[in-house]
Every structure is written in structure tokens, then in C-alpha cells.
Design a protein around this motif. Structure first.
Motif, short mmCIF file in Angstrom:
data_model
loop_
_atom_site.label_atom_id
_atom_site.label_comp_id
_atom_site.label_asym_id
_atom_site.label_seq_id
_atom_site.Cartn_x
_atom_site.Cartn_y
_atom_site.Cartn_z
N SER A 1 -4.84 -4.72 5.52
CA SER A 1 -3.53 -4.07 5.56
C SER A 1 -2.61 -4.79 6.54
CB SER A 1 -3.68 -2.61 5.98
OG SER A 1 -4.07 -2.52 7.35
N ARG B 1 0.83 -1.20 0.00
CA ARG B 1 0.00 0.00 0.00
C ARG B 1 0.87 1.26 0.00
NH1 ARG B 1 -5.56 -0.88 3.09
NH2 ARG B 1 -6.00 -2.98 2.36
N THR B 2 0.35 2.30 -0.59
CA THR B 2 0.99 3.61 -0.59
C THR B 2 -0.01 4.60 0.01
OG1 THR B 2 0.17 4.30 -2.76
CG2 THR B 2 2.20 2.98 -2.71
N HIS C 1 -1.63 6.90 -1.28
CA HIS C 1 -2.72 7.27 -2.17
C HIS C 1 -3.31 6.07 -2.93
CE1 HIS C 1 -1.41 11.31 -1.31
NE2 HIS C 1 -0.21 11.04 -1.79
N GLN C 2 -2.87 4.87 -2.60
CA GLN C 2 -3.35 3.71 -3.36
C GLN C 2 -3.43 2.49 -2.46
OE1 GLN C 2 -0.89 2.69 -6.70
NE2 GLN C 2 -2.25 1.09 -7.43
N LEU C 3 -4.58 1.83 -2.49
CA LEU C 3 -4.75 0.59 -1.75
C LEU C 3 -4.27 -0.58 -2.61
CD1 LEU C 3 -8.29 1.05 -0.16
CD2 LEU C 3 -6.06 1.50 0.87
N ALA C 4 -3.66 -1.54 -1.97
CA ALA C 4 -3.23 -2.76 -2.67
C ALA C 4 -3.20 -3.90 -1.66
CB ALA C 4 -1.85 -2.56 -3.30
N SER D 1 -6.74 -8.43 1.30
CA SER D 1 -7.04 -7.00 1.23
C SER D 1 -6.81 -6.31 2.57
CB SER D 1 -8.48 -6.79 0.78
OG SER D 1 -9.38 -7.41 1.68
#
Length: 259
Positions: A79, A56-57, A59-62, A77
Motif C-alpha cells: 500500500s 485501494r478502497t 473494501h477492495q485491495l488493489a 501490492s
């Protein structure tokens, strides 16, 4: 490399990892992990966890990728922080105790998650995000510089290596601190066991830091409570209240009185 280590990876990654006995997390991507676990990702043997990779960053979920010694790889999904928070609810220790133990041992942060042999250490710490990756120090046997600047190669206990972003000096320091924290917890448990058995602990060899930790923990917990409740009370007042409670003095304190 045993097949169990590589379950959940694509065929290409399994072949590459088996040929090199290495998993390079600087090149791995969530799509390279075929096994997805979103229902109950914390239902795993935490002692077998090798690495938790945060993708994750700010500004972006991963997805988060978890590598375990017994079940291989899966992605979720949830974190990395959520996984550690859930682990905390399943364990005998909590973050507040760990923070205080770290402070009592005069060690630097960030706080590792240490419970028994489990030693989860933060790594790949981003400059502007609140999610990190975690490596299990329990399985680390050797740390050397990685193939590229800013990476490390870590040998784990079965002759398998993993590569991720960190530096050998920082990671070695954090591993040493996690093991110091583990030693403190062991001494604290032994002290509490001796106290339970009714032994004379006034001249014990456990160390002052261990003998006084329970009182210190109570004091700091109460102080955190009054700060969170925005109550104007100092440490000296809290100490006095704790002494009253220890002596079974139930006389109420009226904070609005002029004392």
C-alpha cells in the motif's frame, strides 16, 4: 518526453503520453503498468519519485502504482501507506518529529513527508479510507486546473505534466506548507551545527521556535509515552522530571506517593 519516464507502461499508454507530454492518473489503471515489483518496492531513488497512486478502497485491495523520474512506472501490492512507513525507517526523520515540526510551524495537516529536498504531499485523499496518493513537491513547477472539475494539471521540472484529482488552491497551500517545513528543518540543522561548534546561541538569529524545539520535542515525546502507557501524569510533572535529568538528579519519583 524521455524514454526513462515511460518505462513500465503498455505500448498504448507510452504512445499517448509521449504525444501529449502528459500522464493522466485519473484514467490510468494498474493493468496499464506492466512492470511489477513486489519483493523490495522501496529499493528506489526516492528523490526521483514523482507520484504514488493509491488504487485501494475501504473494501477492495488493489496495487499501488509508483512513477519515478529515473525508472518510469511500476506497480506493487504494498500500500501507499506501507511505502511511506518503510521510507520513514530509511530516513533521518520520523512521523513523530514531522508532526511536531508541523505543529511548531503552526501549519495545518495532513503532515507531508519532508526530508531534505524530498517533499511528499498527500493528495487524492479519500473520504473513508486510510490510504492516500502522494505527489513529490520537489518536482512541481506549476499548478493549474485540470481538464475536468476536481482535477489539477501539474507541470514538473522537465516540461512533463501529470493530471490527478485535487484542486489548485488546496495543492498550492500544501506545497507552500511543505516548503515552510523544509525551511524549518534547514534552520534547525544549522542551529544544531552551530551548537555543536560551541557558538553562543543566546542571541542567535535562528528564531525562538528553532532554539526551543529540542526541549519541546523531548517534552512531547515523553508525554506521548506516558499517555500510551496510561500513566496519570501531566505536562508540568514531565517538565520537572526532564529538568531533574538535565541536572543529573537521579532521585527516583514515586508516582504513588502523595506529593
Amino acid at each position: 518526453m524521455e524514454a526513462s519516464y515511460l518505462e513500465g507502461l503498455t505500448d498504448q499508454w507510452r504512445l499517448q503520453a509521449r504525444a501529449t507530454a502528459t500522464v493522466d492518473f485519473t484514467k490510468l489503471r494498474p493493468a496499464d503498468v506492466t512492470r511489477v515489483v513486489n519483493e523490495r518496492p522501496w529499493d528506489l531513488d526516492w528523490s526521483a519519485v514523482l507520484f504514488i497512486k493509491n488504487f485501494r478502497t475501504p473494501h477492495q485491495l488493489a496495487d499501488t502504482v509508483v512513477w519515478t523520474k529515473s525508472e518510469g512506472f511500476f506497480r506493487t501490492s504494498a500500500s501507499a501507506n506501507k511505502l511511506l512507513t518503510k521510507l520513514c525507517t530509511l530516513s533521518a526523520v520520523n512521523w513523530s518529529d514531522l508532526d511536531l515540526e508541523l505543529e511548531r510551524c503552526r501549519l495545518s495537516g495532513p503532515t507531508p513527508f519532508v526530508d531534505g529536498n524530498l517533499q511528499l504531499i498527500t493528495t487524492e485523499r479519500p473520504a473513508s479510507a486510510n490510504n492516500t496518493s502522494w505527489v513529490n513537491g520537489q518536482h512541481i513547477k506549476h499548478i493549474v486546473a485540470g481538464p475536468r472539475r476536481g482535477t489539477v494539471r501539474v507541470l514538473i521540472d522537465d516540461g512533463v505534466s501529470l493530471i490527478f484529482r485535487d484542486t489548485p488552491p488546496r495543492l498550492q497551500k500544501k506545497l507552500h506548507e511543505a516548503r515552510e517545513l523544509q525551511g524549518f528543518q534547514q534552520r534547525l540543522w544549522q542551529f544544531m551545527q552551530a551548537k555543536h561548534d560551541g557558538k553562543d546561541l543566546r542571541e542567535s538569529s535562528f528564531g525562538r521556535d528553532v532554539r526551543e524545539f529540542a526541549d519541546y520535542r523531548d517534552l512531547m515525546l515523553c508525554w506521548q509515552v506516558v499517555r500510551k502507557a496510561n500513566i496519570p501524569m501531566g505536562l508540568a510533572e514531565i517538565e520537572a522530571i526532564l529538568r531533574d535529568l538535565a541536572q543529573r538528579d537521579a532521585h527516583p519519583w514515586h508516582l504513588t506517593d502523595d506529593r
